[in-house]
Design a protein around this motif. Structure first.
Motif, PDB file in Angstrom:
ATOM      1  N   UNK C 201      -6.723  57.472  -4.443  1.00  0.00           N
ATOM      2  CA  UNK C 201      -7.944  58.055  -5.019  1.00  0.00           C
ATOM      3  C   UNK C 201      -7.669  58.643  -6.384  1.00  0.00           C
ATOM      4  N   UNK C 202      -6.517  59.245  -6.545  1.00  0.00           N
ATOM      5  CA  UNK C 202      -6.344  59.962  -7.798  1.00  0.00           C
ATOM      6  C   UNK C 202      -5.982  59.078  -8.980  1.00  0.00           C
ATOM      7  N   UNK C 220     -13.606  48.548  -5.763  1.00  0.00           N
ATOM      8  CA  UNK C 220     -13.265  49.757  -6.490  1.00  0.00           C
ATOM      9  C   UNK C 220     -12.913  50.834  -5.467  1.00  0.00           C
ATOM     10  N   UNK C 221     -12.186  51.829  -5.939  1.00  0.00           N
ATOM     11  CA  UNK C 221     -11.761  52.891  -5.031  1.00  0.00           C
ATOM     12  C   UNK C 221     -12.970  53.525  -4.346  1.00  0.00           C
ATOM     13  N   UNK C 256     -21.118  61.181  -6.833  1.00  0.00           N
ATOM     14  CA  UNK C 256     -21.337  62.174  -7.893  1.00  0.00           C
ATOM     15  C   UNK C 256     -22.819  62.450  -8.094  1.00  0.00           C
ATOM     16  N   UNK C 257     -23.576  61.351  -8.092  1.00  0.00           N
ATOM     17  CA  UNK C 257     -25.002  61.497  -8.364  1.00  0.00           C
ATOM     18  C   UNK C 257     -25.683  62.388  -7.333  1.00  0.00           C
ATOM     19  N   UNK C 258     -25.349  62.198  -6.077  1.00  0.00           N
ATOM     20  CA  UNK C 258     -25.943  63.041  -5.026  1.00  0.00           C
ATOM     21  C   UNK C 258     -25.536  64.486  -5.243  1.00  0.00           C
ATOM     22  N   UNK C 259     -24.246  64.640  -5.566  1.00  0.00           N
ATOM     23  CA  UNK C 259     -23.729  65.984  -5.728  1.00  0.00           C
ATOM     24  C   UNK C 259     -24.481  66.696  -6.848  1.00  0.00           C
ATOM     25  N   UNK C 260     -24.692  65.946  -7.936  1.00  0.00           N
ATOM     26  CA  UNK C 260     -25.405  66.532  -9.069  1.00  0.00           C
ATOM     27  C   UNK C 260     -26.824  66.926  -8.697  1.00  0.00           C
ATOM     28  N   UNK C 288     -14.616  59.342 -10.621  1.00  0.00           N
ATOM     29  CA  UNK C 288     -15.811  60.061 -10.192  1.00  0.00           C
ATOM     30  C   UNK C 288     -15.463  61.032  -9.082  1.00  0.00           C
ATOM     31  N   UNK C 289     -16.465  61.536  -8.483  1.00  0.00           N
ATOM     32  CA  UNK C 289     -16.309  62.514  -7.423  1.00  0.00           C
ATOM     33  C   UNK C 289     -17.079  61.971  -6.233  1.00  0.00           C
ATOM     34  N   UNK C 290     -16.440  61.830  -5.125  1.00  0.00           N
ATOM     35  CA  UNK C 290     -17.164  61.306  -3.966  1.00  0.00           C
ATOM     36  C   UNK C 290     -16.460  61.731  -2.690  1.00  0.00           C
ATOM     37  N   UNK C 291     -17.096  61.420  -1.565  1.00  0.00           N
ATOM     38  CA  UNK C 291     -16.446  61.774  -0.312  1.00  0.00           C
ATOM     39  C   UNK C 291     -17.412  61.757   0.845  1.00  0.00           C
ATOM     40  N   UNK C 292     -16.956  62.299   1.940  1.00  0.00           N
ATOM     41  CA  UNK C 292     -17.785  62.321   3.147  1.00  0.00           C
ATOM     42  C   UNK C 292     -18.020  63.737   3.592  1.00  0.00           C
TER      43      UNK C 292
END
Ligand SMILES: Nc1ncnc2c1ncn2[C@@H]1O[C@H](COP(=O)(O)OP(=O)(O)OP(=O)(O)O)[C@@H](O)[C@H]1O
Ligand SMILES: Nc1ncnc2c1ncn2[C@@H]1O[C@H](COP(=O)(O)OP(=O)(O)OP(=O)(O)O)[C@@H](O)[C@H]1O
Ligand SMILES: [Mg+2]
Ligand SMILES: [Mg+2]
Lengths: 225, 262, 331, 225, 331
Positions: C201-202, C220-221, C256-260, C288-292
């Motif tokens: 991821x990093x 993509x990751x 990221x978009x959801x987070x924003x 980007x920033x993502x996750x569960x």
């Protein structure tokens, strides 16, 4: 075995015979081991290079080298001396004497040394060779910078053993008039039943063995880790 | 290696059985020899057989060990070395070997050269190969001293190179193995060699420059332990070696090499 | 650029790599993940020409390895650095000598070798150990020497076989940062074999999952981790989660978009859904920033939550629908 | 070197002398190598055990072993044969013959073998020994199950070399009337100037070397990985 | 039970372990983490009597290693299994023979050796490789052989030196589960050296951080990770987080209890604070569920958020207070 100190000519012989013989032995051993090492290393390198598992497998070259080494090793040294005397004459101009003895001794020594070095190189960690390949080391670099260098302690131990073995073999050089300690022990000690002389020389040989072994171990320890 | 095809293993076994039966008069004999005398000993076997002995021989390639073996009774006797050599062995090892009388023969030793016809022709510091074993070095040196080319010190019995007191020609003696002197003929100005080795090498042993003057001082004969000196088998063995049959064989086989002592 | 086409390789009678197809762009950092024994190291060694393959094509930096000559191979390898899983340091050379070796082999200037190897050792934090023998190093120290050595020739392609497996998180981060910097500045292509998802991821741009010798997923990751294909589940396993009584666990895949868009706040304040966080993993990845996010809501609020997610385009999965508190497998 | 085929007694000697000598050589080589291997292994084990870097460092024992080995190695074999003849007589009842030759040959061989084995064991990966210690392997288990077992390929290679070396050394057995190929080459070839005979035997020895080397390599390859 | 008292060890002239004091209860799974080269492997080898130490006391299962005899040591080691960082497999024994070796050494029944080693290989998923030589194994496969071997004697203490560093997450999980099961069923004590924090979280009861040869922190897993001492920060490093304009990032340390109380929902619905999640990591550890949550709120809502946290006993930290969007270091 009782030692008869009355009859021995040891004291008389010490400076006149034994000392020059010691020097002769040292010279013969030194030159035959150095030459044997040089030829032996070259042969070992080619063996390792061309072996079926080597860096540049080449059956023909490997077979020829392997055959030659084995052939030479099958000669009893005294017969080797006789067999190669024409060659000896070509190289040093005579087949008699100290210089002449160095030729057969070298020829007897290099196959033993070559096998030792080959053996030691075969024991080197394969992964290290792979790593060297990975950054594009050439075959000669792999041989010299990796295989020989990593196998060095083992090679030194082997050379020590070989040198001691050939210290005894220089005895046979007496057969071609090369003198040396072994010859003196045989001629003036053994043949003349002068046991004091014989054992005195054995003690000198023993001290030489100790020194060779000592130097060998010192180097081994120095270079090992 | 021995000559008879069945001898090889038999000889070793016999040596061991001999050990236990040492006291009684043996009918089975083992005689030590080496390459130089092997053919002759082999020829003696049938002669001894006629006299009721079962004889074999054991071959050595080292002269001293034939005497060691006889002295420790690993074999019954030997036919190989000359008398002074045996005496020297006795003295040094406190052994009690005797050479049976009468002796059998002697073999000549001479100085040979492929470069010069005589010693006088040889240059200052000429190289001379000499045998490296005690007896033969002495004998070889005495050839030169008898001929007046060197002077040996008076008070030594077995001369070595160190006992040369005068060496006007500056002869450079090089010690080497018995047969090697013959092999080094082309490298040396002269060599000291046994007639027998010259013959074996296919060279003419009569072509010497000088030869030893007293071969009878180096007689060869049957050697046994002192306690066996009076044994009948020992006497019979001497007789066999001196028999006409064997003389004829020796003359024929060795081509006049051995000079019988009468 | 690395192009792998129908690559097949076997040992003895067993297939190790089966029809591998991969394409890696120049300057990309490409992750290769997969179970132990899947064939990752083998594939990496093929890319370097260290391992011969049976059939297929492998084109690296314009060189086709299927038909390369010995001589070309050597020059080719100069450009390909490799960090080995087992370090493969020379036992009889000390740390700095190990790092210098590749440069010695390529006849670098003595002075340059010295300055460069010291600089590299400094980068991996081992300058004080420069005269130590490998046998006097800890596991992670050995690995860092191997990393420094692999970087010594300024390769244009770098193959890393679990290059940080023996390193603590902080050291790992600094090594990864180092790799990322090199990648950015010099545009080198990096293939990373690892089993640490955080590493992927990093630094990775793309990632492929290899299972039993085949590529089973590639993307993509962000996509790989958010889509959570079976292949990934197989690899990272299932996490046990205890579900409260009368509650349903809903798994949200957030970008990221959801987070924003403050999606969680909206869920609570605008929709008045009383959620509780069961488990969360939202990380900064390279791009980007993502996750569960696993939230649990009361059973009768499930529909509303679903509706909210659909309206806002948030990917979701119902993890369980039964009412009893139970241990269930979630991925 | 001209070969005079007219004068050679080769054909005559082949069945009568050379064949039995071949068998004698095989027997002597076999027994002296087996015995040398047994004694050599035991000595090597004690060397490795008691060495300063060993499992049970014991300076005294190590010094004694090291000293003995070095001492024996400093004897020219012919002198060794004489020096130990009283011992030989005690062991096999006689100081001459094939059986008697095996004693000095064994005594000359075991130090060489011991050094080889010691050397090979020293090259074994230290971490593996540490692992064995970690689950409580006893010293003897570490020696047998780890060191000897891991060093086996290297030991086999060393033994091959030693065997070939001692094939030539059995030549010296002729000195105590033991016969053997080397002795035949010396007495019937060298001393009698029968070069055809000499080279014929060298060829036989060569074939034996090839066979020994072949067997050695076969075993090496079998057990290596 | 393992008690380490003032243990000191040096190599040559450098101190490797300085006055280590540790106490590990019977049946505990104890984590040991620390930077590369900190001394973890060395400490582990001391516990096994494989490494001598200079001064101090080390009492393992009632045996004081400072004064143990050779003979006792052997029997002692039978009870202590160890998985080595570099595997240390015998090159000339195949997989099953490697696993059998300890049992052979302790003269187990032949039949038992066979069944037991096959069972162990099955557990680590390598039964199909039982006749392979170590050189034919992948990195992770070698490691699993080492694990099986370490378990073969049913040790009462197990020392694991980065025992899962070469394994993919799923295999790691199954090995960890295996260790946890053994620990639960047989009550064995386990010391785990690792650099993977997820390993520590998932199986350890307590954890110590070792830095440059000294223990710098020791506590339960939850406390170590929630308190985030400097020692831990040093070890796991800083994460870069981008902060939106006019926003403040607040880091919340959450425990199971907070989670159960729907703290996040309350923040949104009851307090009407419009937060957005920046980064989250809440995981199931062995005994509880805990983690960190980074939320960002508008600057003028910071006070309200703080008040809420204080009222509800939630640990919090303000990560930045400046208004400009910027990259800051958060831990
Ligand atoms: N020399 C060999 N002979 C036979 N099989 C081999 C050999 N080398 C590797 N293998 C097998 O090939 C497979 C792939 O190995 P590889 O090392 O590529 O795995 P990997 O994906 O790197 O695994 P890990 O994550 O455990 O390192 C493994 O099952 C291994 O057992
Ligand atoms: N034989 C040795 N001689 C000198 N120094 C050594 C030796 N063995 C280890 N060291 C040093 O001791 C320190 C601690 O090593 P250790 O192996 O215990 O580290 P570690 O915490 O296990 O590290 P890693 O996570 O990298 O494995 C290291 O700095 C290492 O260089
Ligand atoms: Mg791998
Ligand atoms: Mg470590």
């Amino acid at each position: 075995m009782f030692l008869n100190f009355a009859d021995t000519r040891l004291i008389e012989y010490l400076p006149k015979v034994i000392w020059p013989a010691l020097l002769a032995t040292l010279r013969m051993l030194f030159f035959s081991m150095i030459l044997g090492l040089i030829i032996g290393s070259v042969v070992a390198v080619f063996l390792v290079l061309t072996s079926p598992y080597g860096l540049k497998p080449n059956k023909k070259v490997y077979r020829v080298l392997d055959f030659t080494i084995n052939m030479i090793r099958s000669f009893p040294v005294i017969i080797l001396i006789v067999a190669i005397s024409p060659l000896t004459r070509v190289i040093v101009g005579t087949s008699v004497g100290e210089k002449a003895a160095i030729v057969p001794l070298t020829i007897a020594a290099f196959p033993v040394i070559a096998r030792y070095i080959e053996m030691s190189m075969l024991e080197v960690d394969r992964n290290v060779v792979i790593a060297a390949k990975s950054f594009g080391a050439s075959d000669s670099q792999i041989i010299f910078k990796v295989l020989l260098s990593e196998a060095l302690p083992s090679i030194v131990a082997g050379l020590t053993t070989t040198t001691i073995l050939f210290l005894a073999s220089t005895t046979l050089a007496g057969a071609v008039g090369a003198g040396g300690l072994g010859a003196v022990a045989l001629t003036y000690g053994y043949q003349r039943f002068d046991d004091v002389m014989m054992y005195a020389i054995v003690i000198i040989l023993f001290v030489m063995v100790l020194i060779i072994q000592g130097i060998g171990e010192l180097i081994y320890r120095k270079i090992k880790k | 290696g021995c000559s008879g095809s069945s001898n090889e293993e038999a000889s070793v076994e016999e040596v061991t059985t001999e050990e236990s039966a040492v006291e009684k008069e043996p009918l089975d004999l083992v005689i030590a020899c080496a390459e130089t005398t092997q053919a002759l000993v082999d020829a003696v076997i049938p002669v001894m057989e006629e006299k009721g002995y079962q004889m074999t021989y054991q071959m050595f390639d080292n002269n001293v060990n034939t005497m060691v073996a006889t002295n420790d009774e690993s074999v019954d006797g030997l036919f190989l070395v000359h008398k002074p050599f045996m005496e020297n062995f006795n003295k040094a090892n406190d052994a009690d070997l005797v050479m049976m009388e009468p002796h059998v023969f002697a073999v000549g030793m001479g100085v040979f050269s492929e470069r010069y016809e005589s010693i006088e022709e040889m240059p200052e510091g000429a190289s001379v190969a000499i045998m490296n074993d005690a007896m033969n070095m002495d004998r070889g040196l005495r050839i030169f001293s008898d001929a007046g080319y060197i002077k040996l010190s008076e008070d030594v019995e077995r001369a070595t190179l160190l006992d040369i007191e005068e060496n006007p020609m500056g002869l450079n003696f090089v010690e080497m193995d018995q047969t090697q002197t013959v092999r080094s003929l082309q490298d040396m100005d002269a060599v000291v060699a046994f007639f027998s080795h010259m013959k074996n090498a296919g060279k003419d042993f009569d072509n010497y420059i000088i030869r030893d003057q007293r071969p009878e001082n180096y007689p060869q004969g049957v050697i046994v332990k002192e306690k066996n000196a009076d044994a009948q088998w020992a006497k019979d063995l001497v007789d066999a070696f001196r028999s006409e049959e064997i003389r004829a064989f020796a003359d024929d086989y060795y081509g006049g090499l051995y000079e019988y002592i009468d | 650029m690395i192009q792998i086409h129908n690559l097949y390789k076997s040992y003895h009678h067993s297939d190790i790599l089966k029809k591998i197809n991969l394409s890696i762009e120049k300057g990309e950092i490409y992750g290769l993940i997969g179970q132990s024994g899947a064939g990752k190291s083998t594939l990496l060694r093929c890319v370097n020409g260290l391992e011969k393959f049976d059939t297929g094509d492998l084109i690296v930096e314009g060189v086709n390895l299927a038909s390369i000559t010995e001589k070309e191979l050597r020059n080719f390898r100069k450009k390909i650095g490799m960090i080995f899983q087992d370090f493969a340091l020379l036992h009889r050379r000390n740390v700095v000598e190990n790092v210098s070796l590749p440069m010695e082999c390529w006849k670098y200037d003595k002075k340059e070798i010295e300055t460069r190897s010291e600089a590299l050792l400094d980068l991996v934090g081992l300058l004080d150990k420069k005269n130590s023998m490998p046998s006097e190093l800890s596991g992670g120290q050995k690995q860092r020497v191997a990393i420094a050595r692999a970087l010594s020739l300024n390769p244009s392609v770098l193959l890393c076989d679990e290059a940080t497996s023996a390193l603590d998180p902080n050291t790992t981060d600094s090594i990864l940062k180092l790799l990322a910097d090199i990648n950015k500045e010099l545009g080198i292509t990096i293939m990373v074999v690892t089993h640490e998802m955080s590493v992927v991821k990093s630094i990775c741009d793309k990632v492929a999952i290899i299972a039993r010798g085949s590529i089973v997923a590639e993307d993509t990751v962000e996509n790989i981790f958010l889509k959570e294909s079976l292949a990934l589940k197989d690899l990272v396993g299932q996490e046990l989660i205890s579900v409260p009584e009368n509650q349903t666990v809903i798994k949200l895949a957030v970008r990221s978009t959801d987070i924003d868009k403050n999606f969680l706040w909206k869920l609570a304040s605008e929709n008045q859904i009383k959620f509780s966080i069961v488990s969360a993993n939202i990380e900064q990845s390279k791009n980007s920033r993502f996750g569960h996010l696993y939230i649990s809501v009361h059973n009768h609020e499930v529909d509303a939550t679903q509706a909210y997610c659909e309206a806002n385009g948030i990917q979701y999965t119902l993890v369980n629908t039964c009412g009893k508190g139970a241990e269930i497998d979630v991925s």
